[in-house]
Enzyme design. Structure first.
Site, PDB file in Angstrom:
ATOM      1  N   SER A 121      -6.921   0.884   7.492  1.00  0.00           N
ATOM      2  CA  SER A 121      -8.104   0.300   6.852  1.00  0.00           C
ATOM      3  C   SER A 121      -9.329   0.421   7.730  1.00  0.00           C
ATOM      4  O   SER A 121     -10.448   0.384   7.229  1.00  0.00           O
ATOM      5  CB  SER A 121      -7.882  -1.191   6.607  1.00  0.00           C
ATOM      6  OG  SER A 121      -6.788  -1.393   5.797  1.00  0.00           O
ATOM      7  N   ASN A 156      -6.547  -1.008  -2.718  1.00  0.00           N
ATOM      8  CA  ASN A 156      -5.557  -1.882  -3.318  1.00  0.00           C
ATOM      9  C   ASN A 156      -6.063  -2.451  -4.655  1.00  0.00           C
ATOM     10  O   ASN A 156      -7.169  -3.003  -4.677  1.00  0.00           O
ATOM     11  CB  ASN A 156      -5.305  -3.029  -2.318  1.00  0.00           C
ATOM     12  CG  ASN A 156      -4.096  -3.847  -2.657  1.00  0.00           C
ATOM     13  OD1 ASN A 156      -3.469  -3.679  -3.691  1.00  0.00           O
ATOM     14  ND2 ASN A 156      -3.764  -4.780  -1.766  1.00  0.00           N
ATOM     15  N   LYS A 183       1.181   2.784  15.381  1.00  0.00           N
ATOM     16  CA  LYS A 183       0.689   4.008  14.712  1.00  0.00           C
ATOM     17  C   LYS A 183       0.979   5.213  15.620  1.00  0.00           C
ATOM     18  O   LYS A 183       1.399   6.258  15.140  1.00  0.00           O
ATOM     19  CB  LYS A 183      -0.813   3.922  14.437  1.00  0.00           C
ATOM     20  CG  LYS A 183      -1.211   2.705  13.623  1.00  0.00           C
ATOM     21  CD  LYS A 183      -1.769   3.070  12.269  1.00  0.00           C
ATOM     22  CE  LYS A 183      -2.254   1.852  11.533  1.00  0.00           C
ATOM     23  NZ  LYS A 183      -1.984   1.827  10.124  1.00  0.00           N
ATOM     24  N   MET A 204       0.828  -1.208   0.000  1.00  0.00           N
ATOM     25  CA  MET A 204       0.000   0.000   0.000  1.00  0.00           C
ATOM     26  C   MET A 204       0.864   1.261   0.000  1.00  0.00           C
ATOM     27  O   MET A 204       0.619   2.185  -0.769  1.00  0.00           O
ATOM     28  CB  MET A 204      -0.948   0.016   1.207  1.00  0.00           C
ATOM     29  CG  MET A 204      -2.168  -0.847   1.062  1.00  0.00           C
ATOM     30  SD  MET A 204      -3.037  -0.688  -0.512  1.00  0.00           S
ATOM     31  CE  MET A 204      -3.855   0.883  -0.350  1.00  0.00           C
ATOM     32  N   GLU A 226     -10.948   7.371   0.425  1.00  0.00           N
ATOM     33  CA  GLU A 226     -11.830   7.848   1.493  1.00  0.00           C
ATOM     34  C   GLU A 226     -11.086   8.908   2.305  1.00  0.00           C
ATOM     35  O   GLU A 226      -9.910   8.716   2.643  1.00  0.00           O
ATOM     36  CB  GLU A 226     -12.223   6.687   2.414  1.00  0.00           C
ATOM     37  CG  GLU A 226     -13.138   5.665   1.760  1.00  0.00           C
ATOM     38  CD  GLU A 226     -13.444   4.472   2.669  1.00  0.00           C
ATOM     39  OE1 GLU A 226     -14.529   3.917   2.553  1.00  0.00           O
ATOM     40  OE2 GLU A 226     -12.580   4.099   3.495  1.00  0.00           O
ATOM     41  N   GLU A 233      -1.531  -2.650  11.020  1.00  0.00           N
ATOM     42  CA  GLU A 233      -2.671  -2.168  11.827  1.00  0.00           C
ATOM     43  C   GLU A 233      -2.491  -2.420  13.316  1.00  0.00           C
ATOM     44  O   GLU A 233      -3.140  -3.290  13.899  1.00  0.00           O
ATOM     45  CB  GLU A 233      -3.962  -2.837  11.323  1.00  0.00           C
ATOM     46  CG  GLU A 233      -4.311  -2.529   9.888  1.00  0.00           C
ATOM     47  CD  GLU A 233      -4.780  -1.092   9.658  1.00  0.00           C
ATOM     48  OE1 GLU A 233      -4.272  -0.152  10.319  1.00  0.00           O
ATOM     49  OE2 GLU A 233      -5.653  -0.916   8.799  1.00  0.00           O
ATOM     50  N   VAL A 285       1.629   1.873   7.780  1.00  0.00           N
ATOM     51  CA  VAL A 285       2.281   0.737   8.457  1.00  0.00           C
ATOM     52  C   VAL A 285       1.195  -0.253   8.874  1.00  0.00           C
ATOM     53  O   VAL A 285       0.015  -0.035   8.609  1.00  0.00           O
ATOM     54  CB  VAL A 285       3.127   1.201   9.687  1.00  0.00           C
ATOM     55  CG1 VAL A 285       4.158   2.229   9.253  1.00  0.00           C
ATOM     56  CG2 VAL A 285       2.266   1.748  10.810  1.00  0.00           C
ATOM     57  N   ASN A 302     -14.663  -0.713   3.435  1.00  0.00           N
ATOM     58  CA  ASN A 302     -14.319  -1.962   4.128  1.00  0.00           C
ATOM     59  C   ASN A 302     -15.487  -2.473   4.970  1.00  0.00           C
ATOM     60  O   ASN A 302     -15.654  -3.670   5.160  1.00  0.00           O
ATOM     61  CB  ASN A 302     -13.094  -1.773   5.023  1.00  0.00           C
ATOM     62  CG  ASN A 302     -11.805  -1.888   4.229  1.00  0.00           C
ATOM     63  OD1 ASN A 302     -11.782  -2.470   3.151  1.00  0.00           O
ATOM     64  ND2 ASN A 302     -10.738  -1.312   4.749  1.00  0.00           N
ATOM     65  N   ASP A 309      10.895   3.370   5.367  1.00  0.00           N
ATOM     66  CA  ASP A 309      10.600   2.144   6.113  1.00  0.00           C
ATOM     67  C   ASP A 309      11.720   1.948   7.128  1.00  0.00           C
ATOM     68  O   ASP A 309      12.645   2.763   7.205  1.00  0.00           O
ATOM     69  CB  ASP A 309      10.420   0.936   5.182  1.00  0.00           C
ATOM     70  CG  ASP A 309       9.410  -0.055   5.776  1.00  0.00           C
ATOM     71  OD1 ASP A 309       9.517  -0.350   6.988  1.00  0.00           O
ATOM     72  OD2 ASP A 309       8.509  -0.516   5.056  1.00  0.00           O
ATOM     73  N   HIS A 319      -7.575   7.205   2.966  1.00  0.00           N
ATOM     74  CA  HIS A 319      -7.554   5.744   2.792  1.00  0.00           C
ATOM     75  C   HIS A 319      -7.651   5.340   1.318  1.00  0.00           C
ATOM     76  O   HIS A 319      -8.678   5.546   0.670  1.00  0.00           O
ATOM     77  CB  HIS A 319      -8.711   5.137   3.605  1.00  0.00           C
ATOM     78  CG  HIS A 319      -8.760   3.652   3.550  1.00  0.00           C
ATOM     79  ND1 HIS A 319      -9.924   2.944   3.476  1.00  0.00           N
ATOM     80  CD2 HIS A 319      -7.765   2.720   3.535  1.00  0.00           C
ATOM     81  CE1 HIS A 319      -9.657   1.651   3.425  1.00  0.00           C
ATOM     82  NE2 HIS A 319      -8.362   1.493   3.460  1.00  0.00           N
TER      83      HIS A 319
END
Ligand code: 3HC
Length: 403
Positions: free
Chosen positions: A119, A143, A97, A14, A152, A92, A90, A190, A33, A140
């Site tokens: 997500s 994929n 976060k 993502m 979103e 969930e 990163v 989702n 990263d 958001h």
């Protein structure tokens, strides 16, 4: 506020996809990263997307070089110091976060927007970890990010109107379609898609039909790919995380089918590790039958009937719950499903589908499914209210939409 430079934290599928979209729009982007190997892998994914365009004659090799020059890989937060907007992508985990957002706040300019591509986690909870919580927002992507048009935009409780407007303008500048969504677990797409995927998983574990037949039936309905191919593409680990968040918020109607947890536990994560519902790496094998048999023995449920409606009605019902909670307008709900999941254009989205079927028929069918398959099909209250007021859809010229 104009965004001159953006950043992305997390160079997985993502994160890399989002960085590609940003660079494609002509904006410099920093991709971070934790180690160089992950950064290089992410940059490799971006290069592959551009190379695909070059191979198809959609871009020249020198245009590709120009775009690639806009992408800077890093392992240090310091490289975000002149970014106007950073998107976190990163995994969930709220703790992780929070750490990411605290690091971002230390280095970013005061005016910068701190966005999350989560997500399903709460944007308000993410924002609670930083001082400038008015600058935190959900942006958001779907994929594969380079292809899916929808983004979103989700304000948390603390997000300022200015941040929302800037985020919407930023998404538009990427040539994507922003839809503002009221914060709730799973947001909009989702929240509708997972119950649909989950229902496919229930049908599979109950022996209603094999995965490839279910996929074929849903492609015949008009979806661009079948639910199991999609589960494998998204990753069973990602789907397990989102399912857990949905269950936590909405309770039993979102209880994940046992097979999804088993797939995760047995490291059948999908395309990313070569085996999920399908096999992508010939060196990996493993029959799912013993797992399915064990689930059937435990639940005592098998041989339930399969129909595409079983999956589609889950989506329609959840869309009705979302509408009732003002998560988005009817047209935005339908638009989001078209642009975020490739829901068939000719059917217009789940709410248009419901109007075409007839809301009375939808309610009756949901009640029947509820008896036959479980209370997760209990009709959303708004559907019954619509029937009682003769809002039956196309046949009475008013339903979710006017005709
Ligand atoms: N990266 C970049 N480009 C890709 C790609 C990828 N991973 N996969 C496909 N593409 C491109 C192809 O190169 C092709 O480009 P072109 O038009 O320039 O030739 C185009 O997309 C179409 O691809 P294909 O012809 O190979 O195949 P399809 O027409 O079947 O499209 C698809 C592939 C776009 C993946 C389509 O099947 C689709 O829309 N599937 C549904 C995906 C979906 O539902 N996504 C949302 C999931 S939910 C989510 O992400 C939320 C998260 O929080 C869990």
């Amino acid at each position: 506020m104009f965004i001159y430079k953006a950043g992305v934290v997390g160079a997985g599928a993502m994160g890399a996809g989002i960085a590609q979209v940003i660079s494609f729009s002509g904006l410099p982007v920093v991709l971070k990263d934790t180690d160089q190997e992950r950064v290089d892998k992410g940059i490799g994914m971006i290069r592959k997307v551009y190379q695909g365009r070059v191979d198809k004659g959609k871009m020249t090799a020198s245009e590709m070089d120009q775009k690639m020059k806009l992408v800077m890989g890093t392992t240090s937060y310091d490289d975000f110091k002149d970014c106007d907007l950073v998107i976190e992508a990163v995994f969930e985990n709220m703790k992780v976060k929070h750490q990411v957002f605290q690091e971002l706040e230390k280095v970013l300019p005061e005016t910068a927007i701190m966005a999350s591509n989560t997500s399903a986690l709460s944007i308000s909870q993410i924002a609670s970890a930083v001082k400038k919580s008015d600058k935190v927002i959900g942006i958001h992507f779907f994929n594969p990010a380079p292809v899916m048009k929808l983004v979103e935009v989700i304000p948390g409780l603390q997000t300022s109107t200015e941040t929302v407007d800037d985020a919407v303008a930023f998404v538009e500048s990427l040539r994507k379609m922003p839809v503002r969504v009221k914060e709730c677990a799973g947001f909009l797409v989702n929240r509708l898609l997972l119950p649909y995927l989950n229902e496919a998983a229930y049908a599979f574990q109950e022996g209603s039909a094999p995965a490839d037949e279910i996929d074929k039936a849903m492609r015949a309905f008009g979806m661009p790919m079948g639910p199991f191919a999609l589960l494998d593409m998204l990753g069973l680990d990602v789907c397990a995380d989102v399912s857990m968040i949905l269950y936590d918020s909405f309770g039993p109607r979102m209880k994940a089918a046992e097979i999804l947890g088993e797939m995760h536990k047995n490291n059948r994560l999908g395309v990313k590790n070569g085996i999920g519902f399908y096999v992508y790496d010939e060196s990996k094998t493993g029959d799912l039958k013993p797992t399915v048999d064990a689930i059937q023995a435990k639940t005592g449920i098998k041989g339930t009937p399969f129909s595409p409606e079983r999956l589609v009605f889950q989506m329609i019902n959840e869309a009705a719950f979302c509408l009732e909670e003002n998560v988005a307008s009817p047209s935005d709900i339908d638009l989001a499903m078209l642009a975020g999941t490739g829901y068939p254009q000719d059917k217009g989205g789940p709410l248009h589908t419901a109007d075409a079927i007839g809301i009375d028929v939808v309610v009756e069918k949901l009640k029947e499914f509820s008896k036959q398959l479980g209370p997760r099909f209990w009709p959303a209250p708004i559907l019954k209210r619509m029937v009682s007021a003769n809002y039956l859809g196309q046949k009475t010229k008013r339903g979710f939409f006017n005709y």
